[in-house]
Scaffold this motif. Structure first.
Motif, PDB file in Angstrom:
ATOM      1  N   GLU A  90       0.853  -1.184   0.000  1.00 43.70           N
ATOM      2  CA  GLU A  90       0.000   0.000   0.000  1.00 43.70           C
ATOM      3  C   GLU A  90       0.891   1.238   0.000  1.00 43.70           C
ATOM      4  O   GLU A  90       1.816   1.342   0.808  1.00 43.70           O
ATOM      5  CB  GLU A  90      -0.894  -0.006   1.238  1.00 43.70           C
ATOM      6  CG  GLU A  90      -1.823   1.199   1.316  1.00 43.70           C
ATOM      7  CD  GLU A  90      -2.693   1.187   2.565  1.00 43.70           C
ATOM      8  OE1 GLU A  90      -3.296   2.227   2.861  1.00 43.70           O
ATOM      9  OE2 GLU A  90      -2.751   0.135   3.226  1.00 43.70           O
ATOM     10  N   ILE A  91       0.626   2.157  -0.882  1.00 46.46           N
ATOM     11  CA  ILE A  91       1.436   3.366  -0.994  1.00 46.46           C
ATOM     12  C   ILE A  91       0.545   4.575  -0.744  1.00 46.46           C
ATOM     13  O   ILE A  91      -0.453   4.770  -1.432  1.00 46.46           O
ATOM     14  CB  ILE A  91       2.094   3.478  -2.388  1.00 46.46           C
ATOM     15  CG1 ILE A  91       3.002   2.267  -2.633  1.00 46.46           C
ATOM     16  CG2 ILE A  91       2.895   4.769  -2.507  1.00 46.46           C
ATOM     17  CD1 ILE A  91       3.574   2.205  -4.029  1.00 46.46           C
ATOM     18  N   GLY A  92       0.904   5.359   0.235  1.00 47.39           N
ATOM     19  CA  GLY A  92       0.096   6.528   0.580  1.00 47.39           C
ATOM     20  C   GLY A  92       0.173   7.607  -0.480  1.00 47.39           C
ATOM     21  O   GLY A  92       0.969   7.525  -1.424  1.00 47.39           O
ATOM     22  N   GLU A  93      -0.658   8.613  -0.319  1.00 47.52           N
ATOM     23  CA  GLU A  93      -0.651   9.737  -1.259  1.00 47.52           C
ATOM     24  C   GLU A  93       0.533  10.667  -0.954  1.00 47.52           C
ATOM     25  O   GLU A  93       1.006  10.749   0.175  1.00 47.52           O
ATOM     26  CB  GLU A  93      -1.961  10.520  -1.155  1.00 47.52           C
ATOM     27  CG  GLU A  93      -3.183   9.721  -1.587  1.00 47.52           C
ATOM     28  CD  GLU A  93      -3.091   9.256  -3.025  1.00 47.52           C
ATOM     29  OE1 GLU A  93      -2.627  10.041  -3.877  1.00 47.52           O
ATOM     30  OE2 GLU A  93      -3.487   8.104  -3.305  1.00 47.52           O
ATOM     31  N   VAL A  94       0.980  11.362  -1.971  1.00 47.80           N
ATOM     32  CA  VAL A  94       2.051  12.341  -1.799  1.00 47.80           C
ATOM     33  C   VAL A  94       1.529  13.519  -0.972  1.00 47.80           C
ATOM     34  O   VAL A  94       0.398  13.973  -1.170  1.00 47.80           O
ATOM     35  CB  VAL A  94       2.552  12.838  -3.171  1.00 47.80           C
ATOM     36  CG1 VAL A  94       3.533  13.999  -2.998  1.00 47.80           C
ATOM     37  CG2 VAL A  94       3.216  11.700  -3.929  1.00 47.80           C
ATOM     38  N   VAL A  95       2.330  13.997  -0.036  1.00 46.74           N
ATOM     39  CA  VAL A  95       1.950  15.147   0.788  1.00 46.74           C
ATOM     40  C   VAL A  95       2.682  16.381   0.256  1.00 46.74           C
ATOM     41  O   VAL A  95       3.895  16.487   0.377  1.00 46.74           O
ATOM     42  CB  VAL A  95       2.324  14.926   2.265  1.00 46.74           C
ATOM     43  CG1 VAL A  95       1.889  16.117   3.106  1.00 46.74           C
ATOM     44  CG2 VAL A  95       1.690  13.638   2.781  1.00 46.74           C
ATOM     45  N   PRO A  96       1.986  17.309  -0.361  1.00 45.54           N
ATOM     46  CA  PRO A  96       2.656  18.494  -0.909  1.00 45.54           C
ATOM     47  C   PRO A  96       3.006  19.495   0.180  1.00 45.54           C
ATOM     48  O   PRO A  96       2.335  19.555   1.223  1.00 45.54           O
ATOM     49  CB  PRO A  96       1.611  19.073  -1.869  1.00 45.54           C
ATOM     50  CG  PRO A  96       0.302  18.654  -1.286  1.00 45.54           C
ATOM     51  CD  PRO A  96       0.538  17.313  -0.642  1.00 45.54           C
ATOM     52  N   ILE A  97       4.058  20.264  -0.062  1.00 49.82           N
ATOM     53  CA  ILE A  97       4.412  21.368   0.834  1.00 49.82           C
ATOM     54  C   ILE A  97       4.518  22.641   0.007  1.00 49.82           C
ATOM     55  O   ILE A  97       4.558  22.593  -1.223  1.00 49.82           O
ATOM     56  CB  ILE A  97       5.730  21.106   1.605  1.00 49.82           C
ATOM     57  CG1 ILE A  97       6.893  20.949   0.641  1.00 49.82           C
ATOM     58  CG2 ILE A  97       5.602  19.891   2.499  1.00 49.82           C
ATOM     59  CD1 ILE A  97       8.230  20.885   1.332  1.00 49.82           C
ATOM     60  N   ALA A  98       4.585  23.755   0.682  1.00 47.93           N
ATOM     61  CA  ALA A  98       4.551  25.047  -0.005  1.00 47.93           C
ATOM     62  C   ALA A  98       5.842  25.299  -0.787  1.00 47.93           C
ATOM     63  O   ALA A  98       6.918  24.818  -0.405  1.00 47.93           O
ATOM     64  CB  ALA A  98       4.339  26.159   1.016  1.00 47.93           C
ATOM     65  N   PRO A  99       5.770  26.068  -1.874  1.00 51.80           N
ATOM     66  CA  PRO A  99       6.996  26.484  -2.561  1.00 51.80           C
ATOM     67  C   PRO A  99       7.791  27.450  -1.694  1.00 51.80           C
ATOM     68  O   PRO A  99       7.285  27.979  -0.700  1.00 51.80           O
ATOM     69  CB  PRO A  99       6.468  27.178  -3.830  1.00 51.80           C
ATOM     70  CG  PRO A  99       5.080  27.621  -3.468  1.00 51.80           C
ATOM     71  CD  PRO A  99       4.560  26.583  -2.520  1.00 51.80           C
ATOM     72  N   GLY A 100       9.029  27.672  -2.070  1.00 53.54           N
ATOM     73  CA  GLY A 100       9.861  28.617  -1.330  1.00 53.54           C
ATOM     74  C   GLY A 100      10.293  28.131   0.032  1.00 53.54           C
ATOM     75  O   GLY A 100      10.638  28.933   0.907  1.00 53.54           O
ATOM     76  N   THR A 101      10.289  26.800   0.246  1.00 54.20           N
ATOM     77  CA  THR A 101      10.646  26.275   1.565  1.00 54.20           C
ATOM     78  C   THR A 101      11.855  25.342   1.527  1.00 54.20           C
ATOM     79  O   THR A 101      12.272  24.858   2.570  1.00 54.20           O
ATOM     80  CB  THR A 101       9.453  25.514   2.174  1.00 54.20           C
ATOM     81  OG1 THR A 101       9.028  24.486   1.274  1.00 54.20           O
ATOM     82  CG2 THR A 101       8.285  26.450   2.437  1.00 54.20           C
TER      83      THR A 101
END
Length: 213
Positions: free
Chosen positions: A19-30
Motif C-alpha cells: 500500500e502506498i500513501g498519497e504524496v503530501v505536498p508542501i509550499a513552494p519557497g521552503t
C-alpha cells in the motif's frame, strides 16, 4: 501522481505491491538545500542549473522552490564562485540554509586557493552572509558555525551534510515514523545521518544509530 508512480513502479519491478500513501505536498519557497552549478562564460560567471539533458548552465535570478534566504544570496553566491571557475571547469555549490545563516560546500577541481582568491572568497562570503565555505571538504572561510534544529536539539551542521529538503517535510516524515513505531521499545536506525529520526525516537525508546559517513 508522477512522483508516486515512481515509487509504485520500483516496488512492482520486484514483484511487490505494498500500500502506498498519497504524496503530501508542501509550499513552494521552503527548500533549504539546493545544489547549484557555476561556470564562466563570455558574459561572466553563470550560476544556476544544468539544462535538461545538457551541459549548458541556465543562469537563474530566482528559484520558486528555494528558501528566501538562498534566493537573496544568489548574487553573492555567484561572486563566491567567481575565483574558482574557468571556461572549462565548472564548480558545484551545495547551499544549505541553516538556522543562523548559509553553509556553502564547493566541489571543485581547484583546491590550491592562493591569497588573492582566499581574500575574494572571504569578501564574497561576508557580503552574502555565508557562515562557512568549504572547498573539497576543507574549510576556507569560517565566519560562524552553521546550526540546525532537530526536534528542539541544536546540532552543528557538517560541511555539505545531508538534510531533508524542507523543515516541513522533515516534520511530516518524523511524525510518520513515530506513528509506525508507537509500540517499539528498541529501534535501530541504520542510516541515521545527523539524527533526523534517531533523536526524536530516543525520547521514548532505546535507539541504536548507525552511520557510515
Amino acid at each position: 501522481a508522477f512522483k508516486r508512480q515512481i515509487v509504485a513502479d520500483a516496488f512492482a519491478s520486484r514483484g511487490l505491491t505494498p500500500e502506498i500513501g498519497e504524496v503530501v505536498p508542501i509550499a513552494p519557497g521552503t527548500r533549504r538545500r539546493v545544489v547549484l552549478t557555476a561556470r564562466r562564460g563570455r558574459e561572466g560567471v553563470y550560476l544556476g542549473f544544468h539544462a535538461l539533458r545538457g551541459e549548458e548552465i541556465v543562469a537563474i535570478k530566482t528559484c520558486a522552490i528555494a528558501s528566501p534566504a538562498i534566493v537573496r544570496a544568489l548574487p553573492g553566491l555567484r561572486a563566491l564562485a567567481a575565483p574558482l571557475v574557468s571556461l572549462r571547469k565548472e564548480v558545484r555549490l551545495t547551499v544549505t540554509a541553516a538556522e543562523n545563516g548559509l553553509d556553502v560546500a564547493i566541489d571543485a577541481a581547484r583546491r590550491d586557493v592562493d591569497a588573492a582568491a582566499r581574500a575574494a572568497l572571504v569578501a564574497a562570503a561576508s557580503a552574502a552572509r555565508v557562515l562557512r565555505v568549504t572547498l573539497g571538504g576543507e574549510p576556507v572561510v569560517t565566519l560562524g558555525e552553521p546550526i540546525i534544529d532537530v526536534d528542539g536539539i541544536k546540532i552543528p551542521l557538517p560541511p555539505g551534510g545531508f538534510l531533508q529538503a524542507a523543515v516541513e517535510s522533515e516534520a511530516i516524515l518524523q511524525a510518520q515514523v513515530a506513528q509506525a513505531l508507537t509500540k517499539a521499545k528498541r529501534v535501530a536506525d541504520l542510516f541515521s545521518g545527523l539524527g533526523t529520526f534517531s533523536l526524536p525516537l530516543a525520547r521514548r525508546a532505546q535507539v541504536t544509530a548507525v552511520e557510515a559517513d
